[in-house]
Design a protein around this motif. Structure first.
Motif, mmCIF file in Angstrom:
data_model
loop_
_atom_site.group_PDB
_atom_site.id
_atom_site.type_symbol
_atom_site.label_atom_id
_atom_site.label_comp_id
_atom_site.label_asym_id
_atom_site.label_seq_id
_atom_site.Cartn_x
_atom_site.Cartn_y
_atom_site.Cartn_z
ATOM 1 N N ASN A 1 31.087 46.285 26.655
ATOM 2 C CA ASN A 1 30.545 46.725 27.946
ATOM 3 C C ASN A 1 29.213 47.464 27.830
ATOM 4 O OD1 ASN A 1 31.603 49.032 26.861
ATOM 5 N ND2 ASN A 1 32.852 49.574 28.650
ATOM 6 N N ASP B 1 32.472 41.621 28.329
ATOM 7 C CA ASP B 1 32.664 42.891 29.029
ATOM 8 C C ASP B 1 31.319 43.548 29.318
ATOM 9 O OD1 ASP B 1 35.448 42.709 29.097
ATOM 10 O OD2 ASP B 1 35.662 43.658 27.135
ATOM 11 N N GLU C 1 36.425 42.946 33.724
ATOM 12 C CA GLU C 1 36.095 43.699 34.941
ATOM 13 C C GLU C 1 34.696 44.296 34.891
ATOM 14 O OE1 GLU C 1 39.172 46.522 35.762
ATOM 15 O OE2 GLU C 1 40.710 44.964 35.871
ATOM 16 N N THR C 2 34.223 44.689 33.716
ATOM 17 C CA THR C 2 32.871 45.245 33.588
ATOM 18 C C THR C 2 31.865 44.180 33.174
ATOM 19 O OG1 THR C 2 33.288 45.866 31.286
ATOM 20 C CG2 THR C 2 33.762 47.527 32.986
ATOM 21 N N GLY D 1 35.104 39.943 36.503
ATOM 22 C CA GLY D 1 33.851 40.650 36.766
ATOM 23 C C GLY D 1 32.965 39.870 37.708
#
Length: 168
Positions: free
Chosen positions: A7, A24, A40-41, A57
């Protein structure tokens, strides 16, 4: 084991590979691998091409895959070309959903031998729902089958030949 773009990572350029990728972080470019999971990120600004794609995401670009799954928190802004598409409640998708067109497989022509001309179907084997044989021509209709189809003792005359005048 999947390759990971964490991320806190940003990758600029295209990704091409034969394995699995977990995104990520951010990818600015096209992604072409066998399987892609966008966490999600995760964010992809470009096209995604794979056998299977899962999006949690954000994707800004087209997605092309056999199987595509959009989870509730995802955001996809682009066309999705797929064989199978699953979308959870809450998923954001703006674009077109297009079926993946596979080339038609040509089957070897089956040898069909026509029935002998002297054999005609019995009245029980002719049904109005099936009016054409496998070769595409309609089955012969006899006065007996026509009378049976008319029902209740009704009779029908066979059409006269063109050379003789109609009876009076």
């Amino acid at each position: 084991m999947a390759s990971l773009i964490a991320n806190d990572m940003t990758l600029e350029g295209n990704i091409l590979g034969g394995g699995e990728l977990q995104v990520d972080g951010t990818v600015k470019g096209d992604v072409r691998v066998e399987r892609v999971t966008i966490g999600e990120t995760g964010q992809v600004d470009g096209g995604v091409f794979a056998e299977a794609v899962e999006v949690r995401g954000k994707v800004t670009g087209s997605v092309t895959a056999k199987q595509v799954r959009l989870y509730g928190a995802c955001h996809v802004d682009g066309d999705i070309t797929h064989e199978q598409l699953a979308m959870e409640t809450g998923a954001f998708f703006q674009g077109r959903s297009l079926r993946l067109q596979r080339p038609a497989v040509q089957a070897a022509p089956a040898s069909v031998s026509p029935a002998p001309a002297s054999v005609s179907p019995s009245p029980a084997s002719v049904s109005p729902a099936r009016s054409e044989s496998a070769l595409g021509s309609p089955p012969p209709i006899t006065t007996a089958t026509l009378a049976k189809d008319l029902g209740n003792g009704a009779t029908a005359k066979a059409p006269s030949s063109q050379g003789s005048p109609p009876p009076r």
